[in-house]
Motif scaffolding. Structure first.
Motif, PDB file in Angstrom:
ATOM      1  N   VAL A  43       8.286   1.399   3.923  1.00 29.03           N
ATOM      2  CA  VAL A  43       7.331   0.892   2.931  1.00 29.03           C
ATOM      3  C   VAL A  43       6.222   0.109   3.635  1.00 29.03           C
ATOM      4  O   VAL A  43       5.040   0.264   3.333  1.00 29.03           O
ATOM      5  CB  VAL A  43       8.052   0.016   1.877  1.00 29.03           C
ATOM      6  N   VAL A  67       2.996   2.271   2.945  1.00 30.88           N
ATOM      7  CA  VAL A  67       2.280   1.658   1.829  1.00 30.88           C
ATOM      8  C   VAL A  67       1.440   0.472   2.318  1.00 30.88           C
ATOM      9  O   VAL A  67       0.456   0.104   1.695  1.00 30.88           O
ATOM     10  CB  VAL A  67       3.267   1.233   0.717  1.00 30.88           C
ATOM     11  N   ASN A  90       7.556  -5.682   1.286  1.00 33.26           N
ATOM     12  CA  ASN A  90       8.352  -5.788   0.068  1.00 33.26           C
ATOM     13  C   ASN A  90       9.435  -6.840   0.275  1.00 33.26           C
ATOM     14  O   ASN A  90      10.549  -6.541   0.686  1.00 33.26           O
ATOM     15  CB  ASN A  90       8.959  -4.437  -0.285  1.00 33.26           C
ATOM     16  N   HIS A 103      12.992  -6.488  -1.027  1.00 36.32           N
ATOM     17  CA  HIS A 103      13.863  -5.423  -0.530  1.00 36.32           C
ATOM     18  C   HIS A 103      15.313  -5.902  -0.417  1.00 36.32           C
ATOM     19  O   HIS A 103      16.235  -5.227  -0.889  1.00 36.32           O
ATOM     20  CB  HIS A 103      13.364  -4.923   0.824  1.00 36.32           C
ATOM     21  N   GLY A 128      12.168   2.580  -8.056  1.00 42.03           N
ATOM     22  CA  GLY A 128      11.152   2.333  -7.034  1.00 42.03           C
ATOM     23  C   GLY A 128       9.815   2.939  -7.414  1.00 42.03           C
ATOM     24  O   GLY A 128       8.763   2.329  -7.239  1.00 42.03           O
ATOM     25  N   GLU A 143       6.514   0.716  -8.020  1.00 43.11           N
ATOM     26  CA  GLU A 143       5.263   0.928  -7.303  1.00 43.11           C
ATOM     27  C   GLU A 143       4.115   1.104  -8.293  1.00 43.11           C
ATOM     28  O   GLU A 143       3.052   0.499  -8.149  1.00 43.11           O
ATOM     29  CB  GLU A 143       5.379   2.176  -6.415  1.00 43.11           C
ATOM     30  N   THR A 181       5.937  -9.544  -4.558  1.00 39.45           N
ATOM     31  CA  THR A 181       7.329  -9.165  -4.305  1.00 39.45           C
ATOM     32  C   THR A 181       8.233 -10.386  -4.207  1.00 39.45           C
ATOM     33  O   THR A 181       9.376 -10.347  -4.637  1.00 39.45           O
ATOM     34  CB  THR A 181       7.460  -8.313  -3.033  1.00 39.45           C
ATOM     35  N   SER A 231       2.250   6.976  -1.597  1.00 40.72           N
ATOM     36  CA  SER A 231       2.842   5.643  -1.496  1.00 40.72           C
ATOM     37  C   SER A 231       3.930   5.467  -2.547  1.00 40.72           C
ATOM     38  O   SER A 231       4.926   4.786  -2.311  1.00 40.72           O
ATOM     39  CB  SER A 231       1.776   4.543  -1.603  1.00 40.72           C
ATOM     40  N   PHE A 271       7.730   4.548  -1.676  1.00 37.30           N
ATOM     41  CA  PHE A 271       8.397   3.399  -2.270  1.00 37.30           C
ATOM     42  C   PHE A 271       9.738   3.790  -2.869  1.00 37.30           C
ATOM     43  O   PHE A 271      10.741   3.098  -2.715  1.00 37.30           O
ATOM     44  CB  PHE A 271       7.497   2.768  -3.340  1.00 37.30           C
ATOM     45  N   THR A 306      13.403   2.257  -1.937  1.00 30.47           N
ATOM     46  CA  THR A 306      14.390   1.634  -2.819  1.00 30.47           C
ATOM     47  C   THR A 306      15.694   2.418  -2.840  1.00 30.47           C
ATOM     48  O   THR A 306      16.759   1.826  -2.993  1.00 30.47           O
ATOM     49  CB  THR A 306      13.853   1.489  -4.260  1.00 30.47           C
TER      50      THR A 306
END
Lengths: 296, 327, 424
Positions: free
Chosen positions: A31, A35, A39, A42, A82, A86, A109, A200, A204, A208
């Motif tokens: 990610v 992206v 995150n 996470h 996820g 996103e 996040t 992206s 994501f 996840t």
């Protein structure tokens, strides 16, 4: 017992620990790479997946195979989550310049992770949740005098396979190539017609779903708790920095390096100072190779 | 436009001055001991966030280990004062210790860029926690039970020191921003290589920025210990506290002078208000606020206000031009 | 004759008067004693002025300490409801108790602000410390400066009692001491009688309490002649600690007993990870078995020894009420292991308020008087007799327990034990 050479077992176990570190870092790493955001939730997603796995595994309502099926269903469920996450919370950030998006993502996040922690603590209690491998019928294996927990072996196997698959996916498939292109040069990729939002979003979702796998194994190997997510994320930061963010196998290398550094220094030097020794190794590696062990 | 800008700065100075006077007379008039406590911690975190922003906001190097400077200052002060050399000398001697530490640190660490710098500095916090809590250093640091200084009623004095520190830190940030040094730092933030090409001594500038930010944070640590008289290492070098200067700066608006101040005000008000009124979901509410600010405002609360003002200004100008362009 | 008869009359009169006075005094004293010392139900017709005793504390409802104490809030509420239902009358006043528990989010700076608030703004009469000794230490200056008694709950460490603090006290024995009072003193006493182990290994966390227990127990083990073959203190890790290196080392040494001084959930992690690596010593000893310990380990917990201040088969004072309160709060004493310390604290507070009324009738409910009474307490608690010593610590010690088939049984001393100690 006498047949077990402690040194070989130590090395093996530190590899397995590295596997756990890699497992909880891989999703975070891709990610970040593709992206372009951190995150920080996470670790909390890993924890929540572990909680769900715990709830399903410990319920007496269904036979074991069906429970196992439900636990495995968590992975696509988390992937779907996820995608939605996103779309709702990350997409608006990506319209901003990359640097601003990165900083905003820290707030978004982190905020999400705080909400998650509080909701969990108030609905399922604050206690750690954990399942023993015995209760799932995961045996302890003894091969050539070396004792190994099959849950840990499973984690390492999974992460090695996942890393290799990802490596191949990124090289061969269209989405993978798009991911690679974006991680190398965002603007050029967009210019060449790569669908940035879709890529992206998929990345994501992949991140996840990897968190979900991490949680399922973590609740068996160690434990999950509402307020343990952030330390896990911080660990993941160290792992991906150590391994380098340049490659899909970076987290695997970083995880194994960190796991071995911690375990071996605790065994041979001093258990109290071993977290510090791990830090010194991290900094030393960074100074020698400022972009991590694996180069682009 | 220029006039508005000027008056805005004057207005900010006026408002800031009034606020400082109010806070200075507060303990004698309207402020209870609890209020004094809340504002003391607010000021400490404001100065921490403000000093963090010299490196984080102006130079663009996210220093997740900013709290180590706070910790070094705290422990240096504690060790000096326990050597019975008096608070004044302890305060004075603590500063060069932190500055030297930052200077030494800057040599290897500033070779790292961006994300790698952030993580390496974060790792440092754990190392310091380990060191001060260890048995080896326990005779001078107090080990895991924390450092303790001779207990006196220092709360009022430390309150004023914290107030002074916040004012000085804020003024310094303002002065740095408007100086050649500050423009150099901003150019490093925008593009380090180009800055170098244009003749900015990036190595020196970054090092200076780190040392200045460390000095303020270290002083905050000294005041913190003087106020509390006992501090256990894990309560200042834990993860929650480590992230706080950064999140406060981001919440208020990083890279702006008043951003960190607004951030810490918002954080303290929400935090104390919620905790004492509703006992559940306080974390969640703070989380939701982080989330909304992150989504709505790239530059934190200050950035949000700025974009709103610009938008309104633009609309009103549009209207004006529309009116003018009417045949 | 006249003179002598006169003297006889005066003598008889004097005797009569003194007997009458004695009777009046005794009866009056008896009634006065009933009215002032013992709580009793007063008829509704008597309207007494109300005196509220405020008790303030913070509890970590979120953050790393939450798994250890987040539910104490429920116990506080249950106790408050119960005690106020007792219609307690002390010194001709109807005494109500009000417990305020705020959330410190496991954040020391927040705890300092909230305790200052409790002491100065909410003007509580008695403070109770939060779970961790980290925080407890930092709160002492608040108690001392604002002159509010602060009772240390689960938090006690040597440095608290050596600095001449006047406003703090605890029920617990000075368990950091390396002799009779050590945390596991009764456990080592039992080992000495059974005399089965030869070697012992210690793994602990470098924090107050756990570090104290670790050091005092190493000393006790050496004193009874056990061979200490491994002794490490680790940096605490509240998230997911990994013990691979320690377990591998222990596997090579193969000690009879492994003594873990960490919070319960992390001792459980140690035992679980050791089991995964195929290591099982003859006995595990953990200084805490509460919180997530038992649920984590399941059947792996069998045979583990530990200690606690109270078990349900204690019958000293108000055990039934304590059980009833736990029921009301929906708390399991095996999960919220140190909740008995909270009960003892409440017992201390009630006793201290009563003592204060007797000792200092003019100013019974002042903080100074209550503090004085708390420092001179001699009373019975759910865990047995408590005498507060002059530095402020108490005498309530621990009893060893063992987990046998999922149940927690008391194994020592013999007068309290309800099962026999199972060992190789």
């Amino acid at each position: 017992m006498a047949a077990a050479p402690p040194l070989a077992e130590l090395v093996l176990n530190s590899l397995l620990l590295g596997g756990i570190y890699a497992l909880t870092s891989l999703g975070f790493s891709i990610v970040f790479r593709v992206v372009g955001i951190l995150n920080l939730a996470h670790g909390d997603l890993v924890m929540v997946s572990g909680l769900f796995a715990y709830l399903v595994f410990t319920s007496d309502l269904m036979p074991f195979t069906i429970r196992l099926l439900f636990v495995i269903l968590l992975i696509p469920l988390f992937a779907a989550f996820g995608l939605a996450f996103e779309r709702v919370l990350i997409r608006p950030l990506l319209r901003k310049p990359p640097n601003e998006a990165l900083l905003s993502s820290v707030l978004v996040t982190l905020g999400f992770s705080l909400v998650l922690q509080d909701v969990w603590a108030n609905s399922f209690g604050t206690l750690q949740k954990s399942i023993t491998s015995e209760s799932l019928g995961l045996p302890i294996i003894t091969v050539a005098g070396l004792t190994v927990a099959s849950s840990r072996l499973l984690a390492l196997l999974f992460i090695v396979i996942a890393s290799i698959l990802l490596f191949v996916f990124v090289r061969k498939s269209y989405v993978g190539k798009a991911m690679r292109a974006i991680s190398q040069d965002r603007e050029a990729a967009m210019f060449l017609g790569v669908n940035l939002p879709n890529t992206s979003m998929i990345t994501f979702g992949l991140g996840t779903s990897l968190a979900a796998v991490g949680g399922i194994l973590l609740v068996i190997i160690q434990s999950v708790a509402p307020f343990s997510g952030l330390p896990l994320t911080v660990k993941a930061l160290a792992v991906i920095v150590l391994g380098g963010t340049g490659s899909m196998i970076g987290p695997l290398i970083g995880g194994i390096a960190l796991g071995s550094a911690e375990t071996l220094s605790a065994f041979f030097i001093d258990p109290y100072w071993s977290p510090g020794i791990a830090v010194i190794i991290l900094v030393a590696v960074l100074l020698l190779r400022p972009t991590g062990l694996v180069r682009r | 436009m220029v006039l508005i800008g000027l008056s805005r700065i004057r207005f900010a100075f006026l408002l800031g001055g009034l606020l400082v006077v109010a806070l200075a007379v507060g303990p004698f008039t309207f402020l209870s001991l609890y209020g004094l406590n809340v504002i003391f911690f607010l000021l400490i975190f404001a100065s921490l966030a403000q000093s963090y922003d010299i490196v984080g906001g102006l130079t663009g190097y996210i220093n997740l280990g900013h709290i180590t400077f706070f910790g070094i200052g705290l422990y240096a002060f504690g060790i000096f004062i326990n050597m019975r050399i008096g608070p004044l000398f302890s305060f004075m001697l603590g500063v060069p210790v932190v500055a030297l530490f930052a200077a030494a640190l800057s040599i290897p660490f500033l070779r790292l860029r961006g994300f790698y710098f952030a993580v390496a500095t974060l790792a440092l916090v754990g190392l310091l926690d380990l060191a001060v809590g260890s048995n080896a250093l326990a005779p001078i640091t107090g080990g895991f039970a924390g450092i303790r200084i001779v207990a006196q009623n220092n709360q009022f004095a430390s309150y004023y020191l914290a107030l002074a520190l916040t004012v000085v830190t804020t003024l310094s940030v303002y002065l740095i921003r408007t100086s050649k040094f500050g423009r150099g730092l901003l150019s490093i933030r925008d593009d380090e290589q180009i800055a170098e090409v244009w003749g900015v001594n990036t190595v020196l500038y970054k090092r200076l920025a780190l040392i200045i930010s460390a000095i303020f944070a270290g002083f905050a640590g000294e005041v913190y210990l003087w106020f509390l008289t006992i501090v256990a290492p894990s309560t200042v070098l834990g993860l929650d506290v480590t992230f706080r200067p950064v999140t406060i700066a981001l919440l208020g608006g990083t890279g702006s002078v008043i951003g960190p101040l607004i951030g810490s005000l918002l954080f303290s008000v929400i935090d104390q208000g919620l905790i004492t009124q509703v006992s559940y979901f306080s974390r969640g509410v703070i989380g939701i606020i982080f989330l909304l600010v992150g989504l709505a405002a790239p530059g934190g609360v200050v950035g949000f206000i700025k974009t709103q003002m610009v938008r309104r200004f633009a609309i009103s100008r549009q209207r004006v031009s529309r009116v003018r362009n009417r045949p | 004759m006249k003179a002598s008869s006169k003297r006889a009359v005066t003598t008889i009169a004097a005797a009569g008067i003194s007997i009458a006075l004695l009777v009046v005094g005794l009866v009056g004293g008896y009634y006065a004693a009933i009215a002032t010392t013992s709580p009793k139900i007063v008829e509704k017709t008597v309207e007494l002025p109300t005196q509220t005793i405020k008790i303030g504390m913070t509890i970590s409802k979120s953050g790393p300490f939450a798994p250890l104490d987040s539910d104490y809030d429920k116990f506080n509420k249950a106790w408050q409801d119960w005690i106020n239902g007792q219609n307690m009358v002390i010194a001709n006043k109807r005494v109500k108790f009000e417990v305020t528990s705020l959330d410190d989010s496991s954040d020391a700076a927040k705890a300092v602000q909230l305790y200052t608030r409790l002491a100065t703004q909410d003007k509580v009469d008695i403070l109770v410390s939060p779970y961790s000794a980290f925080f407890g230490l930092q709160l002492i200056p608040i108690a001392e400066q604002n002159q509010v008694p602060l009772i240390m709950a689960e938090a006690s460490t040597a440095t608290m009692w050596t600095a001449g603090n006047k406003w703090i006290m605890t029920s617990m024995v000075p368990y950091w001491e390396k002799g009779l009072n050590g945390w596991s003193a009764t456990y080592f006493d039992m080992l000495e009688k059974n005399n089965w182990p030869k070697t012992i290994a210690f793994v602990g966390w470098d924090i107050p309490w756990a570090g104290d227990d670790h050091k005092s127990s190493v000393a006790l083990a050496q004193k009874m002649g056990l061979q200490v073959i491994y002794d490490v203190l680790l940096q605490p890790n509240f998230a997911n600690p990994d013990f691979t290196a320690q377990i591998t080392a222990l596997k090579g040494l193969n000690p009879d007993i492994v003594y873990l001084s960490m919070f319960g959930p992390f001792s459980a992690q140690f035992i679980k990870q050791a089991n995964d690596q195929g290591f099982r010593p003859k006995e595990w000893h953990s200084i805490e078995f509460g919180a997530a310990f038992l649920p984590t380990l399941g059947s792996l917990a069998n045979g583990v020894t530990s200690e606690i201040f109270w078990t349900p088969n204690f019958s000293f004072y108000q055990t039934d009420i304590f059980k009833q309160l736990l029921n009301q709060a929906g708390m399991d004493w095996r999960v919220w292991q140190w909740v008995e310390l909270r009960m003892i604290i409440f017992q201390m507070i009630v006793q201290a308020v009563q003592d204060s009324a007797i000792r200092n009738p003019a100013d019974s409910f002042s903080k100074a008087s209550i503090n004085d009474a708390l420092h001179k307490l001699q009373m019975m608690t759910i865990s047995g007799p408590l005498i507060v010593q002059s530095p402020g610590y108490g005498t309530v010690g621990l009893v060893p327990i063992q987990i046998q088939n999922g149940n927690i049984v008391t194994i020592w001393p013999t007068n309290l034990a309800d099962a026999t100690y199972v060992h190789p």
